[in-house]
Design a protein around this motif. Structure first.
Motif, PDB file in Angstrom:
ATOM      1  N   GLY A  93       0.814  -1.209   0.000  1.00 31.67           N
ATOM      2  CA  GLY A  93       0.000   0.000   0.000  1.00 31.67           C
ATOM      3  C   GLY A  93       0.847   1.257   0.000  1.00 31.67           C
ATOM      4  O   GLY A  93       1.950   1.303  -0.546  1.00 31.67           O
ATOM      5  N   SER A  94       0.331   2.316   0.621  1.00 31.60           N
ATOM      6  CA  SER A  94       1.058   3.579   0.730  1.00 31.60           C
ATOM      7  C   SER A  94       1.908   3.577   1.992  1.00 31.60           C
ATOM      8  O   SER A  94       1.412   3.275   3.081  1.00 31.60           O
ATOM      9  CB  SER A  94       0.078   4.753   0.764  1.00 31.60           C
ATOM     10  OG  SER A  94      -0.599   4.868  -0.464  1.00 31.60           O
ATOM     11  N   ILE A  95       3.167   3.911   1.842  1.00 28.11           N
ATOM     12  CA  ILE A  95       4.076   3.942   2.982  1.00 28.11           C
ATOM     13  C   ILE A  95       4.701   5.331   3.104  1.00 28.11           C
ATOM     14  O   ILE A  95       4.763   6.089   2.139  1.00 28.11           O
ATOM     15  CB  ILE A  95       5.191   2.881   2.865  1.00 28.11           C
ATOM     16  CG1 ILE A  95       6.102   3.177   1.663  1.00 28.11           C
ATOM     17  CG2 ILE A  95       4.608   1.479   2.783  1.00 28.11           C
ATOM     18  CD1 ILE A  95       7.357   2.323   1.614  1.00 28.11           C
ATOM     19  N   THR A  96       5.158   5.648   4.297  1.00 22.84           N
ATOM     20  CA  THR A  96       5.873   6.898   4.553  1.00 22.84           C
ATOM     21  C   THR A  96       7.355   6.578   4.715  1.00 22.84           C
ATOM     22  O   THR A  96       7.726   5.733   5.535  1.00 22.84           O
ATOM     23  CB  THR A  96       5.348   7.580   5.828  1.00 22.84           C
ATOM     24  OG1 THR A  96       3.969   7.899   5.653  1.00 22.84           O
ATOM     25  CG2 THR A  96       6.129   8.869   6.104  1.00 22.84           C
ATOM     26  N   LEU A 136       4.998   7.122  -0.544  1.00 22.51           N
ATOM     27  CA  LEU A 136       5.249   6.241  -1.690  1.00 22.51           C
ATOM     28  C   LEU A 136       4.115   5.226  -1.805  1.00 22.51           C
ATOM     29  O   LEU A 136       3.864   4.458  -0.867  1.00 22.51           O
ATOM     30  CB  LEU A 136       6.587   5.513  -1.515  1.00 22.51           C
ATOM     31  CG  LEU A 136       6.979   4.534  -2.620  1.00 22.51           C
ATOM     32  CD1 LEU A 136       7.204   5.270  -3.932  1.00 22.51           C
ATOM     33  CD2 LEU A 136       8.238   3.755  -2.226  1.00 22.51           C
ATOM     34  N   ASN A 137       3.442   5.228  -2.941  1.00 20.88           N
ATOM     35  CA  ASN A 137       2.380   4.257  -3.193  1.00 20.88           C
ATOM     36  C   ASN A 137       2.992   3.030  -3.856  1.00 20.88           C
ATOM     37  O   ASN A 137       3.279   3.029  -5.060  1.00 20.88           O
ATOM     38  CB  ASN A 137       1.299   4.867  -4.082  1.00 20.88           C
ATOM     39  CG  ASN A 137       0.145   3.907  -4.325  1.00 20.88           C
ATOM     40  OD1 ASN A 137       0.061   2.849  -3.687  1.00 20.88           O
ATOM     41  ND2 ASN A 137      -0.748   4.263  -5.218  1.00 20.88           N
ATOM     42  N   THR A 138       3.182   1.982  -3.076  1.00 17.44           N
ATOM     43  CA  THR A 138       3.850   0.787  -3.604  1.00 17.44           C
ATOM     44  C   THR A 138       2.991   0.040  -4.623  1.00 17.44           C
ATOM     45  O   THR A 138       3.511  -0.784  -5.372  1.00 17.44           O
ATOM     46  CB  THR A 138       4.231  -0.171  -2.460  1.00 17.44           C
ATOM     47  OG1 THR A 138       3.035  -0.693  -1.854  1.00 17.44           O
ATOM     48  CG2 THR A 138       5.055   0.546  -1.397  1.00 17.44           C
ATOM     49  N   ILE A 176       8.337  -5.197  -1.901  1.00 19.00           N
ATOM     50  CA  ILE A 176       6.961  -4.767  -2.138  1.00 19.00           C
ATOM     51  C   ILE A 176       6.095  -5.999  -2.354  1.00 19.00           C
ATOM     52  O   ILE A 176       6.391  -6.848  -3.192  1.00 19.00           O
ATOM     53  CB  ILE A 176       6.877  -3.816  -3.343  1.00 19.00           C
ATOM     54  CG1 ILE A 176       7.571  -2.486  -3.013  1.00 19.00           C
ATOM     55  CG2 ILE A 176       5.426  -3.574  -3.741  1.00 19.00           C
ATOM     56  CD1 ILE A 176       7.575  -1.494  -4.166  1.00 19.00           C
ATOM     57  N   ASP A 177       5.018  -6.082  -1.566  1.00 26.63           N
ATOM     58  CA  ASP A 177       4.105  -7.221  -1.656  1.00 26.63           C
ATOM     59  C   ASP A 177       2.689  -6.711  -1.455  1.00 26.63           C
ATOM     60  O   ASP A 177       2.284  -6.380  -0.336  1.00 26.63           O
ATOM     61  CB  ASP A 177       4.456  -8.268  -0.597  1.00 26.63           C
ATOM     62  CG  ASP A 177       3.449  -9.416  -0.558  1.00 26.63           C
ATOM     63  OD1 ASP A 177       2.679  -9.554  -1.528  1.00 26.63           O
ATOM     64  OD2 ASP A 177       3.431 -10.160   0.446  1.00 26.63           O
ATOM     65  N   ASN A 178       1.943  -6.633  -2.529  1.00 22.95           N
ATOM     66  CA  ASN A 178       0.552  -6.202  -2.457  1.00 22.95           C
ATOM     67  C   ASN A 178      -0.416  -7.327  -2.808  1.00 22.95           C
ATOM     68  O   ASN A 178      -1.582  -7.079  -3.141  1.00 22.95           O
ATOM     69  CB  ASN A 178       0.328  -5.005  -3.389  1.00 22.95           C
ATOM     70  CG  ASN A 178       0.933  -3.727  -2.828  1.00 22.95           C
ATOM     71  OD1 ASN A 178       0.575  -3.272  -1.746  1.00 22.95           O
ATOM     72  ND2 ASN A 178       1.884  -3.148  -3.558  1.00 22.95           N
ATOM     73  N   THR A 179       0.079  -8.557  -2.725  1.00 22.71           N
ATOM     74  CA  THR A 179      -0.751  -9.723  -3.016  1.00 22.71           C
ATOM     75  C   THR A 179      -1.224 -10.354  -1.720  1.00 22.71           C
ATOM     76  O   THR A 179      -0.410 -10.694  -0.858  1.00 22.71           O
ATOM     77  CB  THR A 179       0.032 -10.752  -3.841  1.00 22.71           C
ATOM     78  OG1 THR A 179       0.512 -10.140  -5.043  1.00 22.71           O
ATOM     79  CG2 THR A 179      -0.856 -11.939  -4.194  1.00 22.71           C
ATOM     80  N   ALA A 180      -2.524 -10.508  -1.563  1.00 20.41           N
ATOM     81  CA  ALA A 180      -3.096 -11.048  -0.332  1.00 20.41           C
ATOM     82  C   ALA A 180      -2.854 -12.553  -0.232  1.00 20.41           C
ATOM     83  O   ALA A 180      -2.788 -13.248  -1.248  1.00 20.41           O
ATOM     84  CB  ALA A 180      -4.582 -10.760  -0.279  1.00 20.41           C
ATOM     85  N   PRO A 181      -2.713 -13.061   0.994  1.00 22.19           N
ATOM     86  CA  PRO A 181      -2.592 -14.518   1.172  1.00 22.19           C
ATOM     87  C   PRO A 181      -3.881 -15.223   0.748  1.00 22.19           C
ATOM     88  O   PRO A 181      -4.953 -14.605   0.695  1.00 22.19           O
ATOM     89  CB  PRO A 181      -2.370 -14.669   2.681  1.00 22.19           C
ATOM     90  CG  PRO A 181      -2.038 -13.316   3.194  1.00 22.19           C
ATOM     91  CD  PRO A 181      -2.671 -12.339   2.267  1.00 22.19           C
ATOM     92  N   GLY A 240       1.524  -7.325   5.751  1.00 22.09           N
ATOM     93  CA  GLY A 240       0.264  -6.868   6.321  1.00 22.09           C
ATOM     94  C   GLY A 240      -0.938  -7.082   5.434  1.00 22.09           C
ATOM     95  O   GLY A 240      -2.053  -6.671   5.791  1.00 22.09           O
ATOM     96  N   ASN A 241      -0.750  -7.732   4.268  1.00 24.63           N
ATOM     97  CA  ASN A 241      -1.903  -8.062   3.432  1.00 24.63           C
ATOM     98  C   ASN A 241      -2.744  -9.127   4.124  1.00 24.63           C
ATOM     99  O   ASN A 241      -2.225  -9.955   4.885  1.00 24.63           O
ATOM    100  CB  ASN A 241      -1.442  -8.565   2.062  1.00 24.63           C
ATOM    101  CG  ASN A 241      -0.647  -7.519   1.306  1.00 24.63           C
ATOM    102  OD1 ASN A 241      -1.131  -6.439   1.032  1.00 24.63           O
ATOM    103  ND2 ASN A 241       0.601  -7.843   0.978  1.00 24.63           N
TER     104      ASN A 241
END
Length: 300
Positions: A43-46, A81-83, A113-118, A192-193
């Motif tokens: 997601g978006s990180i700082t 940063l929007n990953t 970077i991991d935006n894939t849900a389990p 955290g997905n």
């Protein structure tokens, strides 16, 4: 008048010619505070950068691999940063700090970077199955970067947690009333997905008259009577200085430790709590405490 102007200009030029040039060959100190090295992100990180230099920082640049993604010319050096704009994978975050002499200091951290849900599935029981006694829930959770934890929720309340990617949860169904209940598994990966699976079971138990449904042990003697709110939540104090909120199924929802709010003074709870119309819980020990329904201190 012309003579005076000439002498004034000559004096300034003479002064400047005597002023030594300041040489600065020292690079700025720069550090990426967050995220930490080898962190999984989604997601978006700082991104927080710290930069210092004796002559001052002119600007700080942020790169993801070789791509510039941000620049700041004044504190705070924080970047959003929007990953999700980038494919899953390993990357290097690079921060470059420039001083006023154009010296450059840089540092980097590795991120994934991991935006894939389990993906999580319930092998048993089956949807709509009638169960009784001890219910065994078999599950399997998978993810490309690994499973951080799997939570079991029953009727939207967390009941158990495991760090195993596949395994079982055992539930004493006699904690619950007969009828339909929702079973939900929530799997989290290292970024955290979250992935979910759920089903409904029908609980049918025979209860003997006077049979114990559940018990709860605390770290102190329970010497007071409980209070029950309009939602069936049970509130009770213990000799371990804690006020407990317990679901009707015997699950501890939260505990409020008087010791942490009492200047380090330990005081067991012997009096029964009282619950106001707005859900505020009142309990006495050394002080009178008003506790919010979520377990936070309202006042004392």
């Amino acid at each position: 008048m012309k003579l005076l102007v000439f002498f004034a200009v000559a004096s300034v030029l003479a002064f400047l010619s005597c002023t030594p040039n300041i040489v600065d060959n020292t690079i700025p100190q720069v550090k990426i505070i967050q995220p930490e090295h080898n962190t999984f992100v989604s997601g978006s990180i700082t991104v927080t950068v710290e930069a210092t230099d004796a002559t001052g920082i002119a600007k700080v640049e942020l790169y993801l691999d070789d791509t510039k993604v941000g620049e700041k010319q004044a504190k705070p050096y924080t970047f959003e940063l929007n990953t999700k704009s980038y494919p899953d994978g390993n990357y290097t975050l690079v921060a470059k700090a420039y001083d006023r002499s154009n010296n450059v200091g840089q540092t980097s951290v590795s991120i994934t970077i991991d935006n894939t849900a389990p993906v999580v599935s319930i092998a048993s029981p089956n949807e709509g199955e009638t169960v009784h006694g001890t219910l065994t829930i078999n599950y399997i959770a998978t993810d490309g970067t690994g499973i951080e934890k799997v939570e079991l929720l029953i009727d939207n309340r967390k009941f158990l947690e495991s760090t195993e990617e596949s395994g079982i949860f055992e539930v004493n169904t006699k904690r619950y009333s007969n009828g339909q209940h929702q079973i939900e598994l929530v799997a989290y990966d290292r970024a955290g997905n979250m992935g979910k699976a759920d089903l409904t079971v029908n609980i049918e138990n025979e209860f003997a008259h006077g049979e114990i449904k559940w018990t709860l042990q605390t770290d102190g003697i329970i010497d007071s009577s409980p209070a029950i709110d309009s939602k069936g939540i049970i509130c009770i104090g213990s000799g371990d200085t804690k006020l407990y909120a317990i679901a009707p199924e015997g699950i501890v929802l939260w505990s409020f430790d008087l010791f942490l709010h009492n200047d380090g003074y330990s005081e067991p709870i012997y009096s029964a709590p009282a619950i106001g119309e707005d859900g505020t819980i009142y309990v006495c020990a050394r002080y009178l405490y008003a506790v919010n329904p979520d377990g936070t201190l309202k006042w004392k």
